[in-house]
Design an enzyme around this catalytic site. Structure first.
Site, short mmCIF file in Angstrom:
data_model
loop_
_atom_site.label_atom_id
_atom_site.label_comp_id
_atom_site.label_asym_id
_atom_site.label_seq_id
_atom_site.Cartn_x
_atom_site.Cartn_y
_atom_site.Cartn_z
N ALA A 177 -33.56 -18.19 11.58
CA ALA A 177 -32.56 -19.11 11.01
C ALA A 177 -32.21 -18.78 9.57
CB ALA A 177 -33.10 -20.55 11.09
N CYS A 300 -39.49 -9.37 2.38
CA CYS A 300 -40.59 -9.93 3.15
C CYS A 300 -41.92 -9.40 2.65
CB CYS A 300 -40.44 -9.58 4.62
SG CYS A 300 -38.87 -10.05 5.27
C1 LIG Z 1 -35.45 -7.17 10.15
C2 LIG Z 1 -36.37 -8.33 9.99
N1 LIG Z 1 -37.15 -8.66 11.02
C3 LIG Z 1 -38.00 -9.70 10.94
C4 LIG Z 1 -38.07 -10.48 9.82
C5 LIG Z 1 -39.03 -11.63 9.77
O1 LIG Z 1 -38.38 -12.83 10.00
P1 LIG Z 1 -39.12 -14.18 9.52
O2 LIG Z 1 -39.09 -14.14 8.02
O3 LIG Z 1 -38.28 -15.28 10.08
O4 LIG Z 1 -40.49 -14.15 10.07
C6 LIG Z 1 -37.28 -10.18 8.71
C7 LIG Z 1 -37.35 -10.99 7.47
O5 LIG Z 1 -36.47 -11.10 6.70
C8 LIG Z 1 -36.39 -9.07 8.80
O6 LIG Z 1 -35.60 -8.73 7.80
#
Ligand SMILES: Cc1ncc(COP(=O)(O)O)c(C=O)c1O
Length: 358
Positions: A177, A300
């Protein structure tokens, strides 16, 4: 009624408050499904993209542990990368399709790996989170379909930035989201009809037994709400113009600037820039003091000082990768924001370089 009140009851309870929460989750499910271009019954709500990725890979593994052979890439998000490493520890054969120097993905190299390695599961992201590179999913899908290989895509960065038809044909799809201005901590794994998957969370029959545990009702409602303001093609055109203006001006103004993934198709909101001789954390800190938020490597994994695995896989040295920053533009960004960022970046880079020369 406030969002919190709409999400108040336990959606598994049969009393009126519970039924209300459950109905509201189903309304969100329809909104999310429509944004992703899939059927509501295919949406499995999770705590985000990382959980969706982990569920896709582990849920396929547990179907038949001895049979899994995973083919992926070295530029995946750490949630795919680390799950692949974990699967390797469990004895699963895992192979990686390298990306070419400059970040492009060769479909011929992919085909060769499929033929030689004979995977049962392919996991390739739709859009890379650091460079914005768009991977050739349509061609990857054709090969997987011909060979009856399950295809998972991490569509977290494609969701809201590319039309859903460019990625929604995959068997398993991860979305989140917060990439469309929704709340953090909620996402979904789309499990296309007929794709088998074993649950990895137990405790209840939620999400048609594919993800046990009381739903993050408030988050799911926020996810549905964000889908009602889903970005439109004109938003992408606008961010492309802003991005191009930013990149062109920066490259023309400062010497020693390179654009990672310059020659490959990219989504319109991301610029991964290397500024020679400027450690990314120094510039990041200076910009942060002026209220400008950029990231070094992937957001991240910020806080970690190791160079980005994506940039290393694209052929940058450790030193070069540590000189890279990622700028992202949103729906609300306007030209004067870009000018403010450009002015700050140029001023700080010149200042840092001058100081080093003395
Ligand atoms: C390509 C990608 N996959 C997965 C994620 C992880 O998503 P989440 O932060 O909702 O766990 C991110 C986070 O930004 C992302 O950029």
């Amino acid at each position: 009624m406030s969002l919190a009140q709409q999400a108040w009851g336990n959606p598994s309870s049969s009393h009126a408050h519970g039924r209300q929460a459950s109905e509201n989750i189903d309304k969100s499910r329809i909104l999310v499904a429509s944004a992703a271009g899939v059927s509501p019954l295919e949406v499995v709500f999770t705590s985000g993209g990382s959980e969706a990725n982990t569920l896709a890979l582990l849920g396929t593994y547990f179907l038949n542990p001895a049979q899994l052979r995973l083919l992926t890439t070295p530029i995946e998000h750490s949630s795919v990368r680390d799950t692949a490493l974990f699967l390797e520890k469990l004895g699963v054969p895992v192979d990686y399709v390298p990306v070419e120097k400059k970040g492009s993905f060769s479909i011929e190299v992919f085909r060769k790996h499929v033929e030689e390695f004979r995977p049962t599961l392919v996991s390739v992201m739709a859009v890379n989170n650091e460079t914005g590179a768009i991977l050739p999913l349509q061609e990857i899908y054709q090969i997987c379909r011909d060979k009856k290989i399950t295809l998972h895509t991490d569509a977290v960065q494609a969701f809201g930035k590319l039309p859903s038809e460019t990625w929604n044909f995959c068997d398993l799809l991860s979305i989140t989201a917060h990439k469309i201005s929704g709340p953090k901590g909620v996402g979904a794994l789309i499990v296309r009809r007929g794709t088998p998957l074993v649950a990895t969370h137990y405790g209840g029959a939620q999400e048609i037994k594919r993800r046990g545990g009381t739903e993050n009702t408030l988050g799911i409602l926020g996810f549905g709400g964000a889908c009602t303001e889903f970005p439109k093609p004109e938003d992408w055109t606008r961010t492309r113009e802003l991005r191009d203006y930013f990149e062109k001006t920066l490259l023309e103004t400062l010497p020693g600037v390179t654009l990672n993934g310059a020659d490959i198709p990219r989504v319109t909101n991301t610029s991964s820039i290397r500024i020679e001789g400027i450690p990314s954390e120094v510039l990041l800190g200076a910009l942060d003091l002026e209220g400008i938020s950029v990231s070094a490597g992937s957001a991240c994994s910020s806080g970690s000082i190791t160079p980005s695995h994506v940039l290393l896989a694209m052929g940058l040295s450790k030193q070069e990768a540590k000189e890279c920053l990622r700028f992202s533009w949103g729906k609300s960004t306007v030209r004067s924001d870009i000018d403010t960022v450009l002015e700050s970046v140029v001023r700080h880079v010149n200042r840092i370089r001058d100081r080093r020369r003395k």
